[in-house]
Design a protein around this motif. Structure first.
Motif, PDB file in Angstrom:
ATOM      1  N   VAL A  22       0.861  -1.188   0.000  1.00  0.00           N
ATOM      2  CA  VAL A  22       0.000   0.000   0.000  1.00  0.00           C
ATOM      3  C   VAL A  22       0.894   1.234   0.000  1.00  0.00           C
ATOM      4  CG1 VAL A  22      -1.768   1.294   1.242  1.00  0.00           C
ATOM      5  CG2 VAL A  22      -1.835  -1.209   1.223  1.00  0.00           C
ATOM      6  N   GLU A  23       0.568   2.164  -0.876  1.00  0.00           N
ATOM      7  CA  GLU A  23       1.353   3.385  -1.040  1.00  0.00           C
ATOM      8  C   GLU A  23       0.450   4.597  -0.820  1.00  0.00           C
ATOM      9  OE1 GLU A  23       2.839   5.141  -5.162  1.00  0.00           O
ATOM     10  OE2 GLU A  23       3.837   3.266  -4.628  1.00  0.00           O
ATOM     11  N   ARG A  24       0.871   5.534   0.010  1.00  0.00           N
ATOM     12  CA  ARG A  24       0.115   6.770   0.212  1.00  0.00           C
ATOM     13  C   ARG A  24       0.314   7.668  -0.997  1.00  0.00           C
ATOM     14  NH1 ARG A  24      -2.342   7.378   4.514  1.00  0.00           N
ATOM     15  NH2 ARG A  24      -2.411   9.491   5.236  1.00  0.00           N
ATOM     16  N   LEU A  25      -0.781   8.157  -1.547  1.00  0.00           N
ATOM     17  CA  LEU A  25      -0.718   9.034  -2.717  1.00  0.00           C
ATOM     18  C   LEU A  25      -0.856  10.499  -2.319  1.00  0.00           C
ATOM     19  CD1 LEU A  25      -2.970   7.005  -5.179  1.00  0.00           C
ATOM     20  CD2 LEU A  25      -0.470   6.999  -4.994  1.00  0.00           C
ATOM     21  N   GLY A  26      -1.138  10.745  -1.072  1.00  0.00           N
ATOM     22  CA  GLY A  26      -1.327  12.106  -0.588  1.00  0.00           C
ATOM     23  C   GLY A  26      -2.759  12.294  -0.116  1.00  0.00           C
ATOM     24  N   GLY A  27      -2.903  13.059   0.935  1.00  0.00           N
ATOM     25  CA  GLY A  27      -4.234  13.283   1.488  1.00  0.00           C
ATOM     26  C   GLY A  27      -4.884  11.981   1.900  1.00  0.00           C
ATOM     27  N   ARG A  28      -6.101  11.778   1.428  1.00  0.00           N
ATOM     28  CA  ARG A  28      -6.861  10.576   1.800  1.00  0.00           C
ATOM     29  C   ARG A  28      -6.683   9.426   0.816  1.00  0.00           C
ATOM     30  NH1 ARG A  28      -9.568  15.250   2.562  1.00  0.00           N
ATOM     31  NH2 ARG A  28     -10.448  15.217   0.482  1.00  0.00           N
ATOM     32  N   LEU A  29      -5.879   9.609  -0.213  1.00  0.00           N
ATOM     33  CA  LEU A  29      -5.755   8.585  -1.255  1.00  0.00           C
ATOM     34  C   LEU A  29      -4.612   7.614  -0.976  1.00  0.00           C
ATOM     35  CD1 LEU A  29      -6.274  10.719  -4.478  1.00  0.00           C
ATOM     36  CD2 LEU A  29      -7.949   9.292  -3.283  1.00  0.00           C
ATOM     37  N   ARG A  30      -4.895   6.328  -1.254  1.00  0.00           N
ATOM     38  CA  ARG A  30      -3.885   5.277  -1.147  1.00  0.00           C
ATOM     39  C   ARG A  30      -4.023   4.350  -2.350  1.00  0.00           C
ATOM     40  NH1 ARG A  30      -6.848   6.076   2.560  1.00  0.00           N
ATOM     41  NH2 ARG A  30      -7.944   4.133   2.750  1.00  0.00           N
ATOM     42  N   ALA A  31      -2.925   3.782  -2.756  1.00  0.00           N
ATOM     43  CA  ALA A  31      -2.936   2.801  -3.845  1.00  0.00           C
ATOM     44  C   ALA A  31      -2.515   1.461  -3.270  1.00  0.00           C
ATOM     45  CB  ALA A  31      -1.990   3.217  -4.964  1.00  0.00           C
ATOM     46  N   ALA A  32      -3.311   0.436  -3.531  1.00  0.00           N
ATOM     47  CA  ALA A  32      -2.987  -0.915  -3.070  1.00  0.00           C
ATOM     48  C   ALA A  32      -2.613  -1.759  -4.284  1.00  0.00           C
ATOM     49  CB  ALA A  32      -4.172  -1.530  -2.342  1.00  0.00           C
ATOM     50  N   TYR A  33      -1.473  -2.384  -4.207  1.00  0.00           N
ATOM     51  CA  TYR A  33      -1.008  -3.279  -5.260  1.00  0.00           C
ATOM     52  C   TYR A  33      -1.325  -4.699  -4.799  1.00  0.00           C
ATOM     53  CZ  TYR A  33       1.186   0.914  -6.928  1.00  0.00           C
ATOM     54  OH  TYR A  33       1.389   2.196  -7.394  1.00  0.00           O
ATOM     55  N   LEU A  34      -2.316  -5.304  -5.469  1.00  0.00           N
ATOM     56  CA  LEU A  34      -2.858  -6.594  -5.059  1.00  0.00           C
ATOM     57  C   LEU A  34      -2.419  -7.696  -6.013  1.00  0.00           C
ATOM     58  CD1 LEU A  34      -6.485  -5.274  -4.504  1.00  0.00           C
ATOM     59  CD2 LEU A  34      -4.715  -5.557  -2.776  1.00  0.00           C
ATOM     60  N   PRO A  35      -2.168  -8.894  -5.500  1.00  0.00           N
ATOM     61  CA  PRO A  35      -1.803 -10.017  -6.356  1.00  0.00           C
ATOM     62  C   PRO A  35      -2.887 -10.283  -7.398  1.00  0.00           C
ATOM     63  CG  PRO A  35      -1.577 -10.610  -4.044  1.00  0.00           C
ATOM     64  CD  PRO A  35      -2.253  -9.282  -4.089  1.00  0.00           C
ATOM     65  N   GLY A  36      -2.484 -10.578  -8.607  1.00  0.00           N
ATOM     66  CA  GLY A  36      -3.427 -10.917  -9.666  1.00  0.00           C
ATOM     67  C   GLY A  36      -3.982  -9.715 -10.397  1.00  0.00           C
ATOM     68  N   GLU A  37      -3.616  -8.508  -9.975  1.00  0.00           N
ATOM     69  CA  GLU A  37      -4.097  -7.298 -10.624  1.00  0.00           C
ATOM     70  C   GLU A  37      -2.922  -6.551 -11.247  1.00  0.00           C
ATOM     71  OE1 GLU A  37      -7.268  -6.575 -10.975  1.00  0.00           O
ATOM     72  OE2 GLU A  37      -7.815  -8.328  -9.785  1.00  0.00           O
ATOM     73  N   GLU A  38      -3.084  -6.142 -12.492  1.00  0.00           N
ATOM     74  CA  GLU A  38      -2.014  -5.396 -13.162  1.00  0.00           C
ATOM     75  C   GLU A  38      -1.955  -3.947 -12.699  1.00  0.00           C
ATOM     76  OE1 GLU A  38      -1.822  -5.815 -17.391  1.00  0.00           O
ATOM     77  OE2 GLU A  38      -2.360  -7.940 -17.284  1.00  0.00           O
ATOM     78  N   GLU A  39      -3.117  -3.376 -12.396  1.00  0.00           N
ATOM     79  CA  GLU A  39      -3.195  -1.977 -11.981  1.00  0.00           C
ATOM     80  C   GLU A  39      -3.441  -1.884 -10.476  1.00  0.00           C
ATOM     81  OE1 GLU A  39      -2.841   0.656 -14.108  1.00  0.00           O
ATOM     82  OE2 GLU A  39      -2.444  -0.784 -15.717  1.00  0.00           O
ATOM     83  N   ALA A  40      -2.970  -0.804  -9.890  1.00  0.00           N
ATOM     84  CA  ALA A  40      -3.221  -0.567  -8.469  1.00  0.00           C
ATOM     85  C   ALA A  40      -4.701  -0.272  -8.253  1.00  0.00           C
ATOM     86  CB  ALA A  40      -2.387   0.611  -7.979  1.00  0.00           C
ATOM     87  N   THR A  41      -5.203  -0.615  -7.090  1.00  0.00           N
ATOM     88  CA  THR A  41      -6.547  -0.259  -6.679  1.00  0.00           C
ATOM     89  C   THR A  41      -6.423   0.996  -5.828  1.00  0.00           C
ATOM     90  OG1 THR A  41      -7.248  -2.558  -6.664  1.00  0.00           O
ATOM     91  CG2 THR A  41      -8.577  -1.024  -5.389  1.00  0.00           C
ATOM     92  N   VAL A  42      -7.115   2.062  -6.231  1.00  0.00           N
ATOM     93  CA  VAL A  42      -7.027   3.327  -5.494  1.00  0.00           C
ATOM     94  C   VAL A  42      -8.179   3.403  -4.496  1.00  0.00           C
ATOM     95  CG1 VAL A  42      -7.047   5.843  -5.687  1.00  0.00           C
ATOM     96  CG2 VAL A  42      -5.889   4.459  -7.428  1.00  0.00           C
ATOM     97  N   TYR A  43      -7.831   3.730  -3.253  1.00  0.00           N
ATOM     98  CA  TYR A  43      -8.807   3.879  -2.180  1.00  0.00           C
ATOM     99  C   TYR A  43      -8.848   5.325  -1.730  1.00  0.00           C
ATOM    100  CZ  TYR A  43      -8.718  -1.178  -1.681  1.00  0.00           C
ATOM    101  OH  TYR A  43      -8.816  -2.528  -1.902  1.00  0.00           O
ATOM    102  N   GLY A  44     -10.023   5.752  -1.340  1.00  0.00           N
ATOM    103  CA  GLY A  44     -10.198   7.102  -0.821  1.00  0.00           C
ATOM    104  C   GLY A  44     -11.487   7.182  -0.040  1.00  0.00           C
ATOM    105  N   MET A  45     -12.263   8.224  -0.321  1.00  0.00           N
ATOM    106  CA  MET A  45     -13.545   8.422   0.350  1.00  0.00           C
ATOM    107  C   MET A  45     -14.579   8.871  -0.662  1.00  0.00           C
ATOM    108  SD  MET A  45     -12.834  10.424   3.838  1.00  0.00           S
ATOM    109  CE  MET A  45     -11.409  10.094   4.807  1.00  0.00           C
TER     110      MET A  45
END
Length: 76
Positions: A22-45
Motif C-alpha cells: 500500500v502506497e500513500r498518494l497524498g491526502g486521503r488517497l492510497r494505492a494498493a497493489y494486489l496479487p493478480g491485478e495489473e493496476e493498483a486499486t485506489v482507495y479514498g472516500m
C-alpha cells in the motif's frame, strides 16, 4: 495432560501469504497493489464516508473506501 506426537504445528498449515503493498498518494488517497491485478486499486472516500469524516463534498476525488472493498469481498 501429556503431549502426544500427533499434535501439529499450526504454522505448518499456512496455505497462502498475501503479498500486498500500500502506497500513500497524498491526502486521503492510497494505492494498493494486489496479487493478480495489473493496476493498483485506489482507495479514498466518497459520499457518506467522506461526510462522516467531515470532508466537504467535491474537495477531492471520489474513490471506494477500504470498507467498500471488504464488504464486496465478503459478499462475493
Amino acid at each position: 495432560m501429556p503431549v502426544t506426537d500427533d499434535r501439529r504445528d499450526p504454522v505448518a498449515d499456512i496455505a497462502y501469504v498475501s503479498e500486498v503493498r500500500v502506497e500513500r498518494l497524498g491526502g486521503r488517497l492510497r494505492a494498493a497493489y494486489l496479487p493478480g491485478e495489473e493496476e493498483a486499486t485506489v482507495y479514498g472516500m466518497h459520499g457518506a464516508i467522506a461526510e462522516h469524516y467531515g470532508v466537504e463534498p467535491g474537495t477531492g476525488p471520489s474513490h471506494a473506501s477500504t470498507i467498500d472493498h471488504l464488504v464486496g469481498a465478503a459478499l462475493g
